[in-house]
Design a protein around this motif. Structure first.
Motif, PDB file in Angstrom:
ATOM      1  N   LYS A 164       9.509  64.107-119.630  1.00 41.47           N
ATOM      2  CA  LYS A 164       8.475  63.081-119.814  1.00 41.47           C
ATOM      3  C   LYS A 164       7.762  62.878-118.481  1.00 41.47           C
ATOM      4  O   LYS A 164       8.400  62.608-117.462  1.00 41.47           O
ATOM      5  N   THR A 165       6.463  63.011-118.487  1.00 44.15           N
ATOM      6  CA  THR A 165       5.688  62.929-117.253  1.00 44.15           C
ATOM      7  C   THR A 165       4.298  62.390-117.602  1.00 44.15           C
ATOM      8  O   THR A 165       4.097  61.798-118.670  1.00 44.15           O
ATOM      9  N   SER A 166       3.358  62.605-116.717  1.00 43.12           N
ATOM     10  CA  SER A 166       1.981  62.192-116.982  1.00 43.12           C
ATOM     11  C   SER A 166       1.034  63.043-116.156  1.00 43.12           C
ATOM     12  O   SER A 166       1.423  63.613-115.127  1.00 43.12           O
TER      13      SER A 166
ATOM     14  N   ASN B 251      -2.478  59.851-115.258  1.00 42.98           N
ATOM     15  CA  ASN B 251      -1.987  58.606-115.860  1.00 42.98           C
ATOM     16  C   ASN B 251      -1.928  58.651-117.385  1.00 42.98           C
ATOM     17  O   ASN B 251      -1.776  57.610-118.027  1.00 42.98           O
ATOM     18  N   VAL B 252      -2.046  59.825-117.959  1.00 38.68           N
ATOM     19  CA  VAL B 252      -1.893  59.980-119.411  1.00 38.68           C
ATOM     20  C   VAL B 252      -0.452  60.402-119.678  1.00 38.68           C
ATOM     21  O   VAL B 252      -0.031  61.484-119.247  1.00 38.68           O
ATOM     22  N   PRO B 253       0.363  59.595-120.373  1.00 38.78           N
ATOM     23  CA  PRO B 253       1.769  59.961-120.615  1.00 38.78           C
ATOM     24  C   PRO B 253       1.886  61.136-121.586  1.00 38.78           C
ATOM     25  O   PRO B 253       1.154  61.212-122.581  1.00 38.78           O
TER      26      PRO B 253
ATOM     27  N   GLU C  63       1.702  61.492-125.693  1.00 38.77           N
ATOM     28  CA  GLU C  63       2.334  60.271-126.214  1.00 38.77           C
ATOM     29  C   GLU C  63       1.252  59.262-126.607  1.00 38.77           C
ATOM     30  O   GLU C  63       1.131  58.184-126.051  1.00 38.77           O
TER      31      GLU C  63
ATOM     32  N   VAL D 295      -7.630  65.123-121.294  1.00 36.70           N
ATOM     33  CA  VAL D 295      -6.691  64.600-120.294  1.00 36.70           C
ATOM     34  C   VAL D 295      -7.219  64.901-118.896  1.00 36.70           C
ATOM     35  O   VAL D 295      -7.106  64.087-117.986  1.00 36.70           O
TER      36      VAL D 295
END
Length: 628
Positions: free
Chosen positions: A193-195, A198-200, A242, A419
């Motif tokens: 889980k990352t981004s 700033n988009v997860p 997400e 993104v």
């Protein structure tokens, strides 16, 4: 969904029991001793008795019959790797063999078989999920949501398929057994889980190794008559946004040995003897027909050198492609070492530009959006082609190219998903770039360890984007280790592959395969070398009388002669000192008479027109032919 709880009980002297407490009523698997007969039934009584005397285990890897008995292989420990669309993925970290025979084991060959299996399972990175089909890519999972996971599994990547065969056979008459059949893949899984900006999102990489024609670097090359190639791996890069509706992107690449009949024959030289047996036109057609039916158009990137040792492999591959004359099999040659000489590996971009020129950018990727109301995933885009990359080993050069191609595709996906803004670069997010590079480098090491026994070369570039002197020194160390492993240690590793995957059946072999049939002279030479070194060292470093210089020199001279002759003998008969596989005969033989540890004298690395690559090594023991 929580993980199924299998509780194994060892209290009964007549059987082993496994209970799945998540079903109502609980389902119990009974495996009888010593026959291994399987029955599955619903437990209407008190299930607490199992928990009292047993232990909780994540699952059953399989049931294996060896020389004199059967064993249940139980996964005893696992660790969570990550989540993919709410489904938990685990890595197997420990296991146990439960013998169905009572009493101490005294059979030496049985113990050797057990040691091979345990080492294979211990070193092989194996992953599983109770609710997610790891054997299939996102795109192939479309329309495969019904039935048990093992029934939907891709046969190529169902690594423990043979070990599960008895349970699978029983499930044909009792579907309750399905819940105990756990498909495992061999390869690499990373779900983080990352981004980005700033988009997860979840970034994932899954590599699946094919169980067909699997083996070690020099003992498994080329293609077989069923169209399977050595070191075939499918690597899927995933992006799961997400967001509401959870948008998923998947991009798949493959790698595999050059699909011709060829081998590099170990002989203790740094570069083994290369032999091309046949262009394998018909079997190559079988191979590519299968690849097209699964992936669509194949863009075949060949990275071997166009000069020197590797040239015959390049020529044979190109001849095969010309004979195929298939518009859906598009060949592209890229001389990696020439184009990227001087450590300028960023020039792989030249290859990507050439792929675009021949239309590879039109193969797209898989994209789907989850419909939360209908609880289904709706495809929006399909990947309609594949880049199939190879070098000689399908390891180091292949890793560099695949990671750069993955980054290039990731850029297009993230722009498409909004993104990354148009004109921006995902590499501008330094934290994600570090994650991306390290995940791909770890993937390279996992695939390389499975095939060559060491981590991958050139991973300093994959991790940092730069070629470094430290990385070059690390590559040198890995190259030396590969030489040692591939000549002196890979025989048992190949045997372990063949044993676990069901290519060798110990209970069907009357003559134990682990005895050394080589003549005494052959066997003695390494010991003479060791003894000579020991004696020379003793003469040089142990205390001695001052008036003994002449005799010491004579003593050292004699042992130097022994050392020189023994080393010369070993180098001249290098094939006899390679640690060859013992269980399954290789599908090629030597050009000169050599002596094989397991079969005695071997003649003729010659392939008959009739048997081709299916031919077996036929040994001569004490000068007489003996079929292994």
């Amino acid at each position: 969904m929580s993980a199924p709880l299998y509780v194994s009980s060892y209290t009964s002297p007549t059987e082993i029991q496994f209970i799945n407490n998540l079903t109502s009523p609980p389902t119990v698997l009974h495996i009888s001793k010593p026959t291994g007969e399987i029955t599955v039934a619903k437990n209407e009584g008190d299930s607490d008795q199992y928990a009292t005397f047993g232990q909780s285990v994540p699952g059953i890897l399989g049931i294996m019959r060896l020389r004199i008995g059967k064993y249940v292989i139980v996964i005893t420990k696992s660790e969570k790797v990550g989540l993919i669309k709410g489904h938990v993925v685990y890595k197997m970290t420990d296991f146990e063999f439960i013998s169905l025979r009572d009493g101490a084991m005294r059979d030496k060959d049985e113990l050797t078989y057990l040691s091979l299996l345990k080492q294979h399972i211990k070193t092989g990175p194996m992953y599983f999920s109770y609710t997610w089909d790891l054997t299939n890519s996102m795109q192939r999972q479309r329309g495969r949501q019904d039935g048990s996971i093992w029934k939907r599994a891709d046969e190529r990547f169902f690594w423990n398929r043979f070990a599960q065969s008895e349970l699978i056979e029983y499930s044909k008459t009792n579907s309750d057994a399905d819940q105990f059949i756990l498909p495992v893949i061999f390869g690499y899984v990373n779900l983080t889980k990352t981004s980005i900006n700033n988009v997860p999102l979840t970034f994932g990489l899954i590599s699946r190794r094919s169980r067909f024609r699997a083996g070690t670097r020099y003992f498994s090359r080329g293609i077989d008559q069923q169209g399977n190639v050595s070191n075939f791996n499918e690597t899927e890069q995933l992006i799961v946004l997400e967001t509401q509706g959870q948008e998923t992107y998947s991009f798949v690449q493959t790698r595999g040995s050059v699909p011709v009949y060829w081998a590099e024959i170990n002989n203790l030289r740094y570069k083994p003897k290369l032999r091309i047996f046949d262009t394998a036109f018909e079997t190559a057609r079988v191979h590519f027909d299968q690849q097209k039916s699964i992936y669509g158009t194949n863009y075949c990137v060949n990275l071997v050198n166009q000069k020197g040792h590797e040239l015959p492999v390049k020529s044979a591959y190109e001849t095969t492609i010309k004979l195929l004359n298939d518009p859906e099999v598009i060949y592209l040659y890229f001389d990696f070492h020439h184009e990227c000489r001087g450590m300028k590996w960023h020039r792989v971009q030249v290859l990507i530009d050439r792929l675009v020129e021949i239309g590879a950018d039109k193969m797209d990727w898989f994209q789907s959006v989850d419909d939360p109301e209908k609880l289904v995933s709706v495809p929006k885009k399909l990947q309609n082609g594949i880049v199939r990359t190879n070098c000689m080993d399908c390891l180091d050069r292949t890793n560099v190219v695949q990671s750069m191609l993955a980054g290039w595709t990731l850029q297009k996906i993230l722009v498409d998903a909004k993104v990354t803004p148009f004109g921006g670069r995902w590499e501008d997010d330094a934290e994600f770039e570090l994650l991306f590079r390290n995940v791909w480098a770890d993937n390279a090491d996992a695939i390389s360890n499975a095939y060559s026994g060491t981590g991958a070369l050139k991973t300093d570039f994959t991790r940092t984007g730069k070629r470094t002197k430290k990385g070059a020194l690390n590559d040198l160390a890995n190259s030396v280790e590969r030489y040692a492993r591939n000549n002196f240690f890979d025989g048992p590793r190949q045997d372990a592959y063949d044993l676990f995957l069901g290519n060798h059946h110990p209970d069907e072999v009357s003559d134990p395969p682990f005895r050394d049939h080589r003549p005494l002279l052959i066997q003695s030479m390494p010991f003479i070398s060791y003894g000579a070194v020991l004696m020379i060292g003793a003469a040089l470093f142990l205390p001695r009388a001052n008036d003994a210089k002449l005799s010491i020199r004579l003593f050292i001279g004699i042992w130097l002669v022994f050392l020189g002759y023994s080393l010369y003998f070993i180098s001249m008969h290098g094939l006899a000192y390679v640690n060859w596989p013992r269980l399954v005969p290789l599908d090629y033989v030597s050009e000169q008479e050599v002596v094989h540890p397991g079969t005695g004298t071997i003649k003729g690395w010659v392939m008959s027109e009739k048997s081709k690559i299916e031919s077996k090594i036929r040994g001569l023991e004490e000068g007489k032919k003996r079929t292994e």
